[in-house]
Design an enzyme around this catalytic site. Structure first.
Site, PDB file in Angstrom:
ATOM      1  CB  SER A   1     -25.091   5.351  24.532  1.00  9.35           C
ATOM      2  OG  SER A   1     -24.277   5.696  23.743  1.00  9.35           O
TER       3      SER A   1
ATOM      4  CG  HIS B   1     -25.985   8.343  20.051  1.00 11.15           C
ATOM      5  ND1 HIS B   1     -24.977   7.315  20.053  1.00 11.15           N
ATOM      6  CD2 HIS B   1     -25.899   8.921  21.055  1.00 11.15           C
ATOM      7  CE1 HIS B   1     -24.391   7.450  21.021  1.00 11.15           C
ATOM      8  NE2 HIS B   1     -24.835   8.413  21.762  1.00 11.15           N
TER       9      HIS B   1
ATOM     10  CG  HIS C   1     -19.347   9.333  18.804  1.00  7.48           C
ATOM     11  ND1 HIS C   1     -20.833   9.317  18.674  1.00  7.48           N
ATOM     12  CD2 HIS C   1     -19.420   9.352  20.346  1.00  7.48           C
ATOM     13  CE1 HIS C   1     -21.574   9.046  19.601  1.00  7.48           C
ATOM     14  NE2 HIS C   1     -20.918   9.155  20.810  1.00  7.48           N
TER      15      HIS C   1
ATOM     16  CE1 TYR D   1     -18.658   5.873  16.870  1.00  9.72           C
ATOM     17  CE2 TYR D   1     -18.028   6.659  19.211  1.00  9.72           C
ATOM     18  CZ  TYR D   1     -18.844   6.308  18.295  1.00  9.72           C
ATOM     19  OH  TYR D   1     -20.016   6.062  18.812  1.00  9.72           O
ATOM     20  CD  GLU D   2     -20.953   8.813  14.747  1.00 13.84           C
ATOM     21  OE1 GLU D   2     -21.922   9.047  14.019  1.00 13.84           O
ATOM     22  OE2 GLU D   2     -20.920   9.751  15.940  1.00 13.84           O
TER      23      GLU D   2
ATOM     24  CB  ALA E   1     -22.928   4.985  28.155  1.00 15.49           C
TER      25      ALA E   1
ATOM     26  CG  MET F   1     -15.447   5.655  22.665  1.00 12.68           C
ATOM     27  SD  MET F   1     -16.022   4.289  21.609  1.00 12.68           S
ATOM     28  CE  MET F   1     -15.262   2.614  22.469  1.00 12.68           C
ATOM     29  CB  SER F   2     -18.630  11.220  23.646  1.00 11.57           C
ATOM     30  OG  SER F   2     -19.229  10.725  25.149  1.00 11.57           O
TER      31      SER F   2
ATOM     32  CG  ASN G   1     -18.848  -0.896  30.312  1.00 10.29           C
ATOM     33  OD1 ASN G   1     -19.349  -0.050  29.794  1.00 10.29           O
ATOM     34  ND2 ASN G   1     -17.631  -0.788  30.182  1.00 10.29           N
TER      35      ASN G   1
ATOM     36  CG  HIS H   1     -23.377   0.283  21.533  1.00 10.91           C
ATOM     37  ND1 HIS H   1     -22.695   1.173  22.508  1.00 10.91           N
ATOM     38  CD2 HIS H   1     -24.386   0.662  21.062  1.00 10.91           C
ATOM     39  CE1 HIS H   1     -23.400   2.207  22.284  1.00 10.91           C
ATOM     40  NE2 HIS H   1     -24.414   2.090  21.466  1.00 10.91           N
TER      41      HIS H   1
HETATM   42  N1  HPA Z   1     -14.992   2.055  27.083  1.00 10.30           N
HETATM   43  C1  HPA Z   1     -15.419   3.099  26.214  1.00 10.30           C
HETATM   44  N2  HPA Z   1     -16.348   3.612  26.103  1.00 10.30           N
HETATM   45  C2  HPA Z   1     -17.531   3.309  26.659  1.00 10.30           C
HETATM   46  C3  HPA Z   1     -17.389   2.138  27.566  1.00 10.30           C
HETATM   47  C4  HPA Z   1     -15.928   1.688  27.910  1.00 10.30           C
HETATM   48  O1  HPA Z   1     -15.919   0.876  28.643  1.00 10.30           O
HETATM   49  N3  HPA Z   1     -18.547   1.961  28.219  1.00 10.30           N
HETATM   50  C5  HPA Z   1     -19.567   2.772  27.536  1.00 10.30           C
HETATM   51  N4  HPA Z   1     -18.780   3.655  26.700  1.00 10.30           N
END
Ligand code: HPA
Length: 265
Positions: A23, A54, A76, A78-79, A106, A204-205, A228, A240
């Protein structure tokens, strides 16, 4: 998968490295000379743009006189939980003979010593997805049924990245990446639990791709951009948009690191 292999083989050049951009890192492409591109969604008949940031193109690029494949974005879990798409994509690249996979993402920082904008080299991971992309029939021609994951992230690559970071005076962090299914972000209690388990960053990847690559004997380098602080570690709400913004800010540091790595590979 055959269609994808055929398409990859039709590229005008051959690379032995695949880079997957996470990302907000798509602009890394601008640092390269694109030789040829195609859309994965067209080849596989899937949507690859369900997550903002993406866009699912595969490029053959030239960087420092070398050919490299770049996958802009990924699928991913989750998709679509039953989707085996990332397995198919990585295995198609394994069949055409890539030797190195660079996975980038990310991630949320759980280690209190991290701050947004930091770059973390992935030393190892903890799979909290509750799934494994290799479940099902084994591709015996690529690798064994039971896959050794004792050194999932190549030691020499990690050494090389450390050396490059030192030369570039980049304050590179190291850590354990925890994969979370999403698409909801974690709760503070989950983050506390993952931290107790030994995690430093959460995302998440990545983990599925790394498992598929290791099965096929492909060497892996993993880089996370800490976009973050993870849920509950700072008081800020997660979005996001903020993830993409911070990721883009870290882009030049990230690009320097990656370009030098690819040059010295
Ligand atoms: N959690 C999960 N996935 C992420 C995060 C997070 O804090 N930041 C960027 N992708």
């Amino acid at each position: 998968m055959k269609k994808l292999i055929k398409k990859l083989n039709s590229f005008k050049g051959k690379a032995n490295v695949l880079v997957i951009l996470g990302s907000g890192l798509n602009e890394f492409i601008n640092e390269t000379d694109i030789v040829e591109s195609f859309s994965l969604s067209k080849i596989l008949g899937i949507k690859t743009d369900t997550s903002i940031g993406h866009n699912g193109n595969i490029h053959l690029v030239k960087l420092a006189k070398k050919y490299i494949y770049i996958l802009e974005g990924r699928k991913h879990y989750y998709e679509n939980p039953s989707d085996k798409t990332m397995r198919e994509i990585i295995q198609a690249f394994a069949y055409i003979g890539i030797e190195t996979l660079v996975v980038t993402n990310a991630a949320g920082g759980m280690n209190p010593e991290f701050k947004p904008g930091d770059i973390m080299m992935i030393d190892d991971h903890i799979n909290m997805l509750g799934r494994n992309p290799l479940v099902g029939e084994n591709n015996n021609d690529l690798g064994p049924r039971f896959v050794d994951m004792s050194v999932a992230y190549d030691k020499n690559y990690r050494k090389l990245i450390d050396k490059i970071a030192k030369e570039l005076t980049i304050d590179l962090k190291h850590g354990i990446y925890v994969s979370y299914l999403g698409p909801s972000y974690e709760t503070p209690a989950e983050i506390k639990a993952f931290r107790l388990l030994g995690g430093d960053a959460v995302g998440m990847s990545t983990v599925p791709e790394v498992i598929v690559a290791r099965h096929a004997g492909i060497k892996v380098l993993g880089i996370s951009i800490i976009t973050n602080m993870a849920s509950g570690i700072s008081k800020e709400k997660l979005s996001h948009d903020d993830v993409l913004k911070t990721s883009k800010k870290a882009l030049s540091k990230f690009s320097d690191l990656l370009i030098n790595f690819l040059k010295q590979l």
